[in-house]
Design an enzyme around this catalytic site. Structure first.
Site, PDB file in Angstrom:
ATOM      1  N   ASP A   1      32.546  41.728  51.016  1.00  0.00           N
ATOM      2  CA  ASP A   1      34.334  40.711  50.680  1.00  0.00           C
ATOM      3  C   ASP A   1      33.645  39.440  51.000  1.00  0.00           C
ATOM      4  O   ASP A   1      34.032  38.326  51.809  1.00  0.00           O
ATOM      5  CB  ASP A   1      35.110  40.965  51.381  1.00  0.00           C
TER       6      ASP A   1
ATOM      7  N   THR B   1      36.323  36.702  44.287  1.00  0.00           N
ATOM      8  CA  THR B   1      36.736  36.040  43.529  1.00  0.00           C
ATOM      9  C   THR B   1      36.101  34.210  43.697  1.00  0.00           C
ATOM     10  O   THR B   1      35.394  34.778  43.135  1.00  0.00           O
ATOM     11  CB  THR B   1      38.268  35.206  45.094  1.00  0.00           C
TER      12      THR B   1
ATOM     13  N   TYR C   1      46.232  42.813  24.302  1.00  0.00           N
ATOM     14  CA  TYR C   1      46.955  43.589  25.820  1.00  0.00           C
ATOM     15  C   TYR C   1      45.618  44.462  25.099  1.00  0.00           C
ATOM     16  O   TYR C   1      44.595  45.129  24.153  1.00  0.00           O
ATOM     17  CB  TYR C   1      47.427  44.891  25.118  1.00  0.00           C
TER      18      TYR C   1
ATOM     19  N   ARG D   1      41.609  31.856  38.477  1.00  0.00           N
ATOM     20  CA  ARG D   1      41.987  32.846  39.326  1.00  0.00           C
ATOM     21  C   ARG D   1      42.216  34.389  39.590  1.00  0.00           C
ATOM     22  O   ARG D   1      42.451  34.471  38.375  1.00  0.00           O
ATOM     23  CB  ARG D   1      43.556  32.708  39.673  1.00  0.00           C
TER      24      ARG D   1
ATOM     25  N   LYS E   1      36.984  29.836  43.881  1.00  0.00           N
ATOM     26  CA  LYS E   1      36.921  29.540  45.137  1.00  0.00           C
ATOM     27  C   LYS E   1      35.537  28.480  44.922  1.00  0.00           C
ATOM     28  O   LYS E   1      36.034  27.497  43.824  1.00  0.00           O
ATOM     29  CB  LYS E   1      37.038  30.025  46.392  1.00  0.00           C
TER      30      LYS E   1
HETATM   31  C1  LIG Z   1      37.719  37.100  52.281  1.00  0.00           C
HETATM   32  C2  LIG Z   1      39.008  37.572  52.106  1.00  0.00           C
HETATM   33  N1  LIG Z   1      39.291  38.719  50.801  1.00  0.00           N
HETATM   34  C3  LIG Z   1      40.150  38.509  49.494  1.00  0.00           C
HETATM   35  C4  LIG Z   1      41.194  37.144  49.633  1.00  0.00           C
HETATM   36  C5  LIG Z   1      41.900  37.898  48.630  1.00  0.00           C
HETATM   37  O1  LIG Z   1      41.945  37.166  47.651  1.00  0.00           O
HETATM   38  P1  LIG Z   1      43.483  36.807  46.842  1.00  0.00           P
HETATM   39  O2  LIG Z   1      44.214  35.495  47.307  1.00  0.00           O
HETATM   40  O3  LIG Z   1      42.608  36.109  45.667  1.00  0.00           O
HETATM   41  O4  LIG Z   1      43.193  38.059  46.815  1.00  0.00           O
HETATM   42  C6  LIG Z   1      39.970  36.005  50.114  1.00  0.00           C
HETATM   43  C7  LIG Z   1      41.349  35.105  50.033  1.00  0.00           C
HETATM   44  O5  LIG Z   1      41.016  33.800  50.246  1.00  0.00           O
HETATM   45  C8  LIG Z   1      39.226  35.824  51.407  1.00  0.00           C
HETATM   46  O6  LIG Z   1      39.301  34.878  51.314  1.00  0.00           O
END
Ligand SMILES: Cc1ncc(COP(=O)(O)O)c(C=O)c1O
Length: 413
Positions: A206, A232, A60, A241, A235
């Protein structure tokens, strides 16, 4: 064959819980014996898997290194600092938060850091490739903020930059989001920065999809332009993950507090350690070569699909991602995906800009990790088109897929 590639835990699991071990082995077999073309997936390394299956899963660790709410954090603090330093150096960022549990959590924290409920946000509309967190009414984003969607040009599929500027001037959003789940071209971050500055908005990139290409120098970086970059780690980046946030020093404290304690509890230290491993791997010349090969493969795949009669959005790709309309082959994306799944070719459907029916979304991150190159991409496109047209029976296609992937095991023995 081990279950998790962390041998010490794999053997224990097989002995103690054969029922679950069987499921894990079955999934490993599925991943190895079919073609993984989901644009958001990859095969992370045995070292990343080992960190995920490690003793850090027990710990934790609410808070941040040096300021935890729990005892015994001396070593996980070192692991998190390592992950942060590696992320900062990999992306040239002043600050990195590596605690986000997922891409969505990272976006939630970015909004929490910069916005108040009811604020106006400009983002790519969901029909054009925006993510759920970019204003879907089914998601917190659409419920708590006032999203104004921009789109793509109906002819070219390229982001409609004029519309972005016009909407920004008309709505004066508090933030502009650039990033997508399905946009195959590079995003012009300098343009978005310019518009954000003109209307006094924050720019949130993003970069969940392209961040691995950015790490390998195969795509432009949003870091010099965006106030906050969300990403993320699972990918193209080929990590565990999870999510990550990059920003300048001036927003560091707000971002950190938006992650913990505002939107998350205890950090997942095993995942953070695995992120550190992945960032280390992504800093190597081998990863840069991989990232460039991912793009080369996607370009060949897009061109070969177009030759087969699929209509490729934007006419090609700059990234790992290809979206295409199979309508001219006689089926919609959903039917095509079903036929391909029966043939062992695993991919997604996606919305197509300005089309009623769904199309196909493919990516080359996983197959490139397996070692496939341009020649294999051309073969995949031909087989895919044959299956979609109904010319190649699924049993025969499955055999062909098995033969192909048999030569490129994701986890060689
Ligand atoms: C542009 C974008 N933002 C956010 C996410 C969200 O990621 P997660 O599935 O890990 O929550 C994704 C997932 O494919 C994404 O392509």
């Amino acid at each position: 064959m081990s279950v998790t590639h962390a041998p010490q835990t794999a053997d224990v699991l097989a002995r103690q819980d054969p029922e679950l071990a069987e499921i894990l082995l079955g999934e490993l077999d599925r991943q190895s014996s079919t073609l993984q073309l989901i644009a958001a997936e990859n095969f992370c390394s045995p070292a990343v898997l080992a960190a995920l299956g490690s003793s850090l899963a027990n710990k934790y660790a609410e808070g941040y290194p040096g300021a935890r709410h729990h005892g015994g954090c001396e070593l996980v603090d070192v692991a998190e600092r390592l992950a942060v330093e590696r992320a900062k150096s990999l992306f040239g960022a002043e600050h990195a938060n590596v605690q986000s549990h997922s891409g969505s959590s990272a976006v939630l924290a970015a909004y929490a850091a910069l916005l108040r409920p009811g604020d106006t946000v400009l983002a790519l509309g969901l029909p054009y490739g925006g993510h759920l967190t970019h204003g879907s009414p089914a998601n917190f984003s659409g419920r708590w903020f006032d999203f104004v969607p921009y789109g793509v040009d109906a002819e070219t599929g390229i982001i409609d930059h004029d519309q972005v500027r016009t909407l920004a001037r008309a709505h004066r959003p508090k933030a502009i989001v650039c990033g997508s789940i399905a946009y195959p071209r590079h995003i012009d971050y300098a343009f978005f920065r310019e518009v954000a500055d003109e209307v006094g908005a924050y720019l949130i990139a993003d970069a969940a999809h392209p961040i691995g290409l950015v790490a390998g120098g195969a795509a432009p970086s949003p870091v010099p332009y965006a106030d906050v970059v969300c990403a993320t780690t699972h990918k193209v980046l080929r990590g565990p993950r999870g999510g990550m946030i990059l920003c300048g020093s001036e927003l560091a404290e707000r971002v950190d507090r938006a992650v913990f304690p505002f939107t998350q509890g205890g950090a997942q230290m095993h995942t953070i350690a695995a992120k550190a491993v992945a960032f280390g791997e992504a800093a190597t010349p081998a990863f840069a070569a991989y990232a460039h090969q991912v793009v080369a493969n996607a370009r060949v795949l897009a061109a070969a699909l177009a030759d087969e009669g699929l209509v490729v959005t934007t006419g090609g790709t700059d990234t790992h991602l290809v979206t295409a309309d199979p309508a001219l082959l006689g089926v919609d994306g959903r039917t095509a995906r079903g036929r391909l799944a029966a043939a062992g070719m695993v991919l997604d459907c996606c919305a197509l800009p300005h089309a009623d029916l769904r199309g196909l979304r493919l990516g080359t991150a996983a197959v490139t990790t397996q070692g496939m190159a341009e020649k294999e991409m051309a073969g995949i496109a031909a087989l895919l088109a044959g299956v979609v047209r109904g010319e190649v029976e699924s049993a025969r296609a499955r055999e062909e897929v098995r033969d192909l992937v048999g030569g490129f095991p994701p986890y060689p023995a």
